[in-house]
Enzyme design. Structure first.
Site, PDB file in Angstrom:
ATOM      1  CB  CYS A 288      -0.980  -0.015   1.167  1.00 41.96           C
ATOM      2  SG  CYS A 288      -0.233   0.052   2.819  1.00 41.96           S
ATOM      3  CG  HIS A 336      -4.577   0.089   3.860  1.00 41.99           C
ATOM      4  ND1 HIS A 336      -3.857  -0.858   3.172  1.00 41.99           N
ATOM      5  CD2 HIS A 336      -5.478   0.598   2.977  1.00 41.99           C
ATOM      6  CE1 HIS A 336      -4.298  -0.928   1.926  1.00 41.99           C
ATOM      7  NE2 HIS A 336      -5.287  -0.061   1.776  1.00 41.99           N
ATOM      8  CG  HIS A 348      -6.729   0.450  -1.701  1.00 40.94           C
ATOM      9  ND1 HIS A 348      -7.017  -0.191  -0.511  1.00 40.94           N
ATOM     10  CD2 HIS A 348      -7.687   0.015  -2.576  1.00 40.94           C
ATOM     11  CE1 HIS A 348      -8.079  -0.961  -0.653  1.00 40.94           C
ATOM     12  NE2 HIS A 348      -8.496  -0.857  -1.893  1.00 40.94           N
TER      13      HIS A 348
END
Length: 374
Positions: A288, A336, A348
């Site tokens: 990510c 994240h 993402h």
């Protein structure tokens, strides 16, 4: 989407055909809304009709976990792996910084040793000159001189020589002190480097264990259950996005991207379809924060490597001021990160086993929004 209205004066057959076509359009639109990576534009920014009911999953055997419980367990394991990945990436970045510093110190030590060698060579040359003069100190030679002019001239040179010798000794001491300091710094950096190496190994072990456990859970599922699992993931994201939008979170969000922000978004969206791999920064796969950091690097801006460091070091902005290119940090542990691309959507790299995709910006709990090009 076009308005689905009845046409006055039409036949009964035309009305039935129109109702059938309208229902089909509505079902297609809802399918798009629930499929991350397919919807664009206002599909994420405006509340949508409820998602169509999925076929009921078979009732689990007594004592067995439901598919929803398995989904949550897998999701939790991958989240833990994501947090460990952030720790691994941070340790890796710190290890590289320490290695670079050790190389820099080594170069300083080499230069200092060369300087000491040169100073000792000068001191040796002075000693040899004194030996050639018969071993008499310069002051004694001046006292024995019977030429006043030579005496005064020699006195000046003597003072210069004494100052040069004094300066040389001071420089020799200072250089030696610098070398000692460099050696201490090198030892400290070596210790930090070793600590980071151990942190990397621990994080790597944790990541591999979490991913392995999650994959084993997923691999036990039948093909039909795996398809249903993906559907459950999409439904959970849809529900979270809808709940987020219902709070009016997007009501005042209309910021325009900067030129750098546009380039970052273009890079990030161009990676859609590439697999998630922990620790990866492209070009064939990403985690990510690897995706967000490389996207901004492509836009000409170097930012921290990990989601936690991006949160800590980049300027925070209010949600209402969010604009395309900004980074959205998710979960309380900042494990994240995604890039906002506009109209309520983000891009993402979700987790192992999934590809870079587009999803609703509110499909996960938002911790903060940060701006790389503030």
């Amino acid at each position: 989407m076009r308005s689905l209205t009845r046409v006055p004066g039409g036949t009964m057959g035309a009305e039935r055909r129109q109702r059938g076509a309208g229902a089909l359009v509505l079902l297609c639109a809802m399918a798009v809304l629930t499929a991350p990576g397919l919807a664009t534009g206002m599909a994420y920014a405006a509340p949508a009709p409820a998602a169509p009911a999925a076929p009921a999953a078979p009732a689990p055997e007594p004592g067995a976990k439901s598919l929803e419980q398995v989904r949550k367990e897998i999701e939790d394991l991958f989240r833990q792996a994501g947090a460990a990945t952030d720790a691994y990436n941070l340790a890796e970045a710190e290890a590289k910084a320490q290695s670079d510093k050790i190389v820099e110190i080594a170069n300083l030590i080499v230069a200092g040793q060369e300087r000491i060698t040169a100073l000792k060579s000068r001191a040796g040359a002075a000693a040899r000159a004194q030996y050639r003069s018969g071993g008499l100190p310069a002051g004694a030679q001046l006292a024995l001189s019977d030429d006043p002019g030579k005496f005064l001239d020699g006195a000046g040179r003597l003072k210069q020589g004494e100052k040069a010798a004094s300066d040389m000794l001071v420089e020799l001491d200072r250089t030696q002190s610098d070398l000692n300091q460099y050696a201490q710094e090198a030892n400290a950096h070596w210790a930090t480097l070793e600590a980071n190496r151990l942190k990397q190994e621990a994080s790597k072990k944790e990541i591999e264990e979490k991913i392995k456990t999650a994959e084993e859970l997923e691999n036990k599922l039948e093909a039909e259950e795996k398809a249903r699992l993906i559907q459950l993931e999409q439904e959970a994201q849809y529900k979270a996005q809808t709940a987020w939008l219902s709070t009016g979170a997007m009501k005042d969000v209309n910021g325009a991207a900067t030129e750098a922000g546009k380039r970052a978004v273009q890079f990030a969206t161009a990676q859609i379809g590439k697999p998630y791999v922990w620790g990866a920064q492209g070009p064939g796969s990403f985690d990510c924060s690897g995706l967000t950091s490389q996207a901004w690097l492509a836009a000409g801006k170097a930012i921290p490597r990990t989601s936690q460091e991006q949160l800590r070091l980049l300027p925070k902005v209010a949600l209402k001021d969010m604009r395309p290119g900004d980074l959205i940090i998710y979960f309380d542990d900042a494990s994240h990160v995604a890039m906002y691309v506009g109209d309520g959507a983000m891009v993402h790299a979700p987790r192992p086993g999934r590809n870079v995709t587009m999803a609703g910006a509110g499909s996960m709990p938002i911790k903060a929004v940060v701006r790389p090009d503030a």
